[in-house]
Structures are given as C-alpha cells and as structure tokens.
Design an enzyme around this catalytic site. Structure first.
Site, PDB file in Angstrom:
ATOM      1  CB  ALA A 110      -2.080  11.780  -2.420  1.00  0.00           C
ATOM      2  CB  CYS A 119       4.723   1.105  -1.017  1.00  0.00           C
ATOM      3  SG  CYS A 119       5.550   1.877  -2.606  1.00  0.00           S
TER       4      CYS A 119
HETATM    5  P1  NAD Z   1      -4.676   5.449   2.877  1.00  0.00           P
HETATM    6  O1  NAD Z   1      -5.326   4.494   1.738  1.00  0.00           O
HETATM    7  O2  NAD Z   1      -5.121   5.196   4.647  1.00  0.00           O
HETATM    8  O3  NAD Z   1      -4.973   7.038   2.228  1.00  0.00           O
HETATM    9  C1  NAD Z   1      -4.439   6.726   1.549  1.00  0.00           C
HETATM   10  C2  NAD Z   1      -6.283   7.734   0.579  1.00  0.00           C
HETATM   11  O4  NAD Z   1      -7.062   7.158   0.626  1.00  0.00           O
HETATM   12  C3  NAD Z   1      -6.310   9.318   1.370  1.00  0.00           C
HETATM   13  O5  NAD Z   1      -6.140   9.898   0.406  1.00  0.00           O
HETATM   14  C4  NAD Z   1      -7.492   8.572   2.115  1.00  0.00           C
HETATM   15  O6  NAD Z   1      -8.142  10.013   3.067  1.00  0.00           O
HETATM   16  C5  NAD Z   1      -7.920   8.157   1.053  1.00  0.00           C
HETATM   17  N1  NAD Z   1      -8.916   7.012   2.538  1.00  0.00           N
HETATM   18  C6  NAD Z   1      -8.348   6.372   3.349  1.00  0.00           C
HETATM   19  N2  NAD Z   1      -9.422   5.536   3.938  1.00  0.00           N
HETATM   20  C7  NAD Z   1     -10.273   5.264   2.903  1.00  0.00           C
HETATM   21  C8  NAD Z   1     -11.866   4.445   2.877  1.00  0.00           C
HETATM   22  N3  NAD Z   1     -11.769   3.529   4.005  1.00  0.00           N
HETATM   23  N4  NAD Z   1     -12.318   4.578   1.867  1.00  0.00           N
HETATM   24  C9  NAD Z   1     -11.565   5.365   0.681  1.00  0.00           C
HETATM   25  N5  NAD Z   1     -10.725   6.648   0.739  1.00  0.00           N
HETATM   26  C10 NAD Z   1     -10.111   6.661   2.090  1.00  0.00           C
HETATM   27  O7  NAD Z   1      -3.315   5.134   2.811  1.00  0.00           O
HETATM   28  P2  NAD Z   1      -1.782   5.608   3.623  1.00  0.00           P
HETATM   29  O8  NAD Z   1      -2.289   5.179   5.121  1.00  0.00           O
HETATM   30  O9  NAD Z   1      -2.206   7.542   3.495  1.00  0.00           O
HETATM   31  O10 NAD Z   1      -1.078   5.103   3.045  1.00  0.00           O
HETATM   32  C11 NAD Z   1       0.040   4.065   3.179  1.00  0.00           C
HETATM   33  C12 NAD Z   1      -0.160   3.300   2.634  1.00  0.00           C
HETATM   34  O11 NAD Z   1      -0.299   3.824   1.307  1.00  0.00           O
HETATM   35  C13 NAD Z   1       0.561   1.785   2.321  1.00  0.00           C
HETATM   36  O12 NAD Z   1      -0.490   0.774   2.862  1.00  0.00           O
HETATM   37  C14 NAD Z   1       1.767   1.667   1.644  1.00  0.00           C
HETATM   38  O13 NAD Z   1       1.546   0.347   0.813  1.00  0.00           O
HETATM   39  C15 NAD Z   1       0.767   2.292   0.235  1.00  0.00           C
HETATM   40  N6  NAD Z   1       1.518   2.493  -0.395  1.00  0.00           N
HETATM   41  C16 NAD Z   1       2.050   2.085  -1.778  1.00  0.00           C
HETATM   42  C17 NAD Z   1       2.506   2.509  -2.804  1.00  0.00           C
HETATM   43  C18 NAD Z   1       2.683   1.998  -4.070  1.00  0.00           C
HETATM   44  O14 NAD Z   1       2.915   2.937  -4.716  1.00  0.00           O
HETATM   45  N7  NAD Z   1       2.041   1.176  -4.415  1.00  0.00           N
HETATM   46  C19 NAD Z   1       3.214   4.142  -2.356  1.00  0.00           C
HETATM   47  C20 NAD Z   1       3.290   4.557  -1.155  1.00  0.00           C
HETATM   48  C21 NAD Z   1       1.950   3.692   0.057  1.00  0.00           C
END
Ligand code: NAD
Length: 508
Positions: free
Chosen positions: A170, A304
C-alpha cells in the site's frame, strides 16, 4: 489484552501543544495473531509531517520474520477457505461495526502520520469501511454459474474458489482506505493475507489488524510485515503467494507488476495519475470553480484522483483570476487544527518548474508548526503539454492550467497524456458530456463530479499508465481478482442408460 495503540502526551518543549505518541503496536509485526517485536537492527523512522518530529519507527522485517508471516498464511488457508462462507461473512459484519466504533481513533492516527485534516482522515476511513460493507455481500458476489442439461443427464456448474495466500502493498496517501480495498475483499473470499502497509503510515493498518482480530478472524489469517524494497521483492518472489495487489507510484508498480507476473502471480497495479478537469464555458461557473479548487488542493493534492490539471475551454479561460482568488482563501494548517483546509505534505519537497506562477504556495509558514512540510495552493498558468510540470505527477497542492479552443482539442490533450486514472468534465450540455465520457480514454470519468471515485459496488478502473493488470480493485472485479473458477461437469444417469462400450471419440 492487546496493547493500546497511542498515548496522548504533552510536548516537552511547548506545554500548550499536545501530540500523539504512537507506541506499542506501531513498531511490531503481526504474525500468527501476535503483535511481535522484530529482531531486526534496521528501523525506519515515522515523522509527523506537521512538525517533522520522529513519532515512532517501524522495523524492516527480517527474512525469517517474513517467512514466518507467509507460513502462517499457508498454514491457516485450508481451514479458513473451508470455513462456512456465512461464518466469514459474520466476521466481516462484526468488523464493519468495529471500524465504525473506532473511526475517530483511526482518523487521528492518519492525521498524525500522514498529515491530512481530521475531517479528510475520517473520509479516508469511511471510504474503506464501505468496501468492508460491500465485502459482506460475498454470498451474492461469489455465486458461480450453472447450466443444466448440456447433454442427457449432464449439468455444468462453476465454483468461484479462493486462490490461497494473497499479498497487498500500500501507499502512504490513504492509510486506511487502500489497505481496506485489499485484505477484506481477499479474505472474505477465503484467501489468507500478507499485508505490507506503507512504512511511512503503518498506524492505521496495525489498528485495523487488531480490530479484525477482535471481530473473530482466526490467528494467522491476516499477517503484517513492514519494510521497503526488500519486503516488496520478497513478496514478488515467494512461491506461495498467488496474487499481489499494489497501489502506489509507477516506479514501484511497474517493477512489482513485471516481477510478480514473471513469477506466475496475478498482479493488479494501480499507479500514478495526472487527472484533468475540463471546464466548458457553459458550465455553472461558481459550482465548477469551487469543485475544481476543492479537488485540486484537498488533502494537499496527495490523492491519486486529485484534479491536478485544469483545461479551460473557450471563454472559460477568463475564469482563471477567480480560480486563483478562491484557491488563495484556503487555510493551510496542521491537520488536527480546527478550520484547516489542507495539511502538510508527507515529506519536504520543492515545487517543480512552471510557466506563469499565478499563485505561489512555497513560502507558507504555519504558526506553531514552523518545521512542518507545508506548501500552500499553487497555480501554474499558461502551461504547455511539453512542460515537465505537466508531464510528471507532482502529488502536491499544485494545479497546472492549460487552455483549449474546443472540446475536441481538450479531448486530444487528455488522451495524449500518458496517465488515464480519472478526469472530470464541467458542463451543462448533455451532448458535450456524453461525447467526453465516450472519447476520453480514462478509467474514471466524472460529469460535474470532480473526484469520481466509484463506490465499492463498482470497481476502481484506471487505464493506460495508471493501471497494469486486467482485473480491477473491489466491486465484482475485486471478487474475480481474488478467486479462480473451477468448472464441474457431472453426469448422473439412470441405471438403464449405462454405457456399454468405451467412448473413444471426442464428445460433441
Ligand atoms: P510508492 O510507490 O513510493 O510506495 C508504495 C509502496 O511501494 C510502499 O509500500 C513502498 O514501501 C513500496 N515501494 C516504494 N518504492 C519502491 C520501489 N522502488 N520498489 C519496490 N517497492 C517500493 O508510492 P507512495 O509515494 O506511497 O504513494 C503515492 C503514489 O501512489 C502516487 O503516485 C499516487 O498517484 C499513487 N496512488 C495511486 C492510486 C490509484 O488507485 N491509482 C491510489 C493512491 C495512490
């Protein structure tokens, strides 16, 4: 009983200020029904974005701990999946009540760790709660199909069956809603679940786990690990995990989709966005500008589905000064302060390059929260499609404004942007709205609705660069994602219809 989640303490430096210190559950893992201390030496600090003070920490789970969490999922799957579906339904009926009873506590944890206003944090919990309520309809949603008498004495029917161990990863921006898109839908279908919340906002997920335990979910059916890249790679690679639900950035989501799929798993990956609000000159002006400002800057733009791009069509271009004036009036403050319209960003960040800076929120200072990550509403006008501020997701309180001469031009702009998460059109003309809803290649379209996040009886349907996979979150699609079909063909013949010789030809 389980330890309490948070403790109210006075700030040591400022006696008038109260903040919540997260304790006990936060820094633990949830494995086999126990909130356990991690043996790791590697920890991640959790910050309050309004003050940047460290308010807790989460462990990066060790390999052995992650293995133990998956083993618990594997061990509990046979009994959980064979439990009467009515029993699972009852657990989730109790769960939805417990979430309602603890809504304020969940919201407080969200504001503390994520920064959004308390009212918005309650909305975060509420939208997740609706998914749990929807999961309680599993007895209708999981029905299979039957077709009698395909040939003499033969009937065919399908079962929708759980997959086994499923996992969820998440993001930080909806600490309650997005985990609740995941494990309740999966578990009510009979799967066991491994959850990895965002390491930046783990509090709500930990409380949600405790509440599910209180609702009667057997030990080991839900397990929680914390961590970053290593935990994610572990999930992508573990052979026992059959399906992964991911929500977050494209960088992580594309990696997870590709690695998980390569390992034979189902993956659904909801990713980044650049949502356009197309404003037609025939729209109700007051209503549209208020909706646009609310949807661009609410939750500090960290949704998002935030409307981060306005496309003003024809004479609607003249509405720009009023748009700026409305945005200027929004109050920036710590999320737990009365009257705050938008809180801080999750981390300190700079606003990227722009065209004409019509409103600059970079120098906002909030009294009493001088170290917080505050950015006020920011509006960039005269933006062109080739500019970085338009091409990249900013994920902050920044509205970029483009202009278009006609509806067709606006549609072209929207469809040329790589993202296809959400969009809205503001108009009083039905034919315009209809054309837009049909031609915009975007997963979710609002007509005079700025943030058209579907309720859980529908599904969350991003398209193009905003989604990878083919089965969406929640709704019927969610049930399909977490189940597989088994097709049974059975023949019950009367005694006297017994075959008298082997049938060697393909039956037709
Ligand atoms: P993020 O990708 O940084 O993190 C999400 C999850 O992925 C976290 O649990 C994190 O630990 C893990 N993660 C982060 N970087 C990683 C990597 N390089 N390799 C593997 N795992 C990794 O996202 P965030 O900053 O927490 O959330 C914001 C983003 O989420 C925005 O881009 C937003 O648009 C998107 N979002 C999309 C939706 C949708 O339904 N389309 C909903 C909410 C948020």
């Amino acid at each position: 009983g389980p330890p309490s989640l948070s403790t109210s303490v006075s700030c040591t430096r400022c006696s008038s200020l109260k903040f919540w210190l997260i304790s006990d559950l936060e820094h633990r893992l949830f494995i086999n029904g126990q909130f356990v201390d991690s043996q790791t030496s590697d920890w991640i600090d959790i910050h309050n974005p309004a003050t940047n003070e460290v308010i807790g920490r989460v462990p990066k789970a060790t390999q052995a701990e992650m293995e133990a969490a998956v083993s618990a999922c594997q061990r509990t799957f046979p009994a959980w999946s064979e439990l009467s579906i009515l029993n699972r339904q009852q657990i989730f009926l109790r769960y939805q009540q417990l979430i309602k009873d603890n809504l304020k506590e969940l919201a407080r944890l969200i504001t503390l760790e994520q920064g959004k206003t308390l009212a918005d944090a309650e909305g975060d919990v509420f939208r997740g709660l609706q998914v749990v309520e929807h999961a309680c309809s599993v007895t209708s949603l999981m029905l299979g199909e039957t077709l009698p008498s395909l040939t003499k004495d033969m009937d065919t029917y399908t079962f929708r069956l759980p997959l086994g161990v499923c996992a969820g990863i998440a993001p930080f921006n909806f600490p309650a809603m997005i985990p609740l898109w995941m494990f309740p839908m999966a578990m009510v279908c009979g799967n066991t679940y491994l959850m990895k919340p965002s390491e930046r906002v783990p509090g709500a997920t930990m409380l949600l786990a405790r509440l599910l335990q209180d609702a009667g979910a057997p030990d080991g059916t839900l397990n929680i690990i914390h961590g970053q890249h290593e935990a994610v790679t572990f999930i992508c690679d573990h052979p026992a995990i059959r399906a992964i639900s991911f929500v977050g950035s494209n960088q992580a989501g594309e990696y997870i989709y590709e690695r998980g799929s390569r390992n034979g798993k189902r993956v659904q990956s909801n990713m980044g966005a650049k949502n356009h609000g197309v404003v037609m000159p025939d729209a109700n002006k007051e209503n549209t500008l208020n909706q646009l400002v609310g949807a661009a800057f609410g939750a500090a733009g960290q949704r998002c589905m935030a409307l981060s791009t306005a496309v003003l069509v024809g004479e609607a271009k003249d509405w720009l000064p009023e748009l700026v004036a409305k945005a200027k009036k929004l109050r920036v403050n710590a999320g737990d302060q009365p009257g705050a319209d938008l809180g801080p960003l999750i981390s300190p960040s700079g606003v990227k390059e722009g065209a004409s800076l019509l409103l600059d929120g970079r120098d906002v200072k909030v009294k009493g929260f001088e170290n917080g990550n505050f950015v006020g509403p920011t509006i960039l006008g005269n933006v062109k499609a080739n500019m970085t501020c338009y091409k990249e997701e900013i994920f902050g309180p920044v509205l970029v404004v483009l202009e278009a001469d006609t509806l067709d031009d606006a549609i072209e702009i929207v469809n040329e942007n790589p993202y296809g998460n959400g969009t809205a059109i503001f108009t009083t003309n039905g034919a315009t709205a209809r054309k837009y809803t049909h031609l915009a290649d975007v997963g979710q379209v609002g007509v005079n609705v700025p943030i058209p996040v579907p309720l859980p009886m529908f599904s969350f349907t991003g398209s193009r660069a905003s989604f990878r996979g083919d089965t969406n979150f929640y709704g019927k699609q969610g049930i399909h994602f977490y189940t597989q079909l088994k097709t049974v063909t059975s023949q019950w013949k009367e005694e006297d219809a017994t075959l008298t010789s082997p049938a060697v030809v393909m039956p037709t």
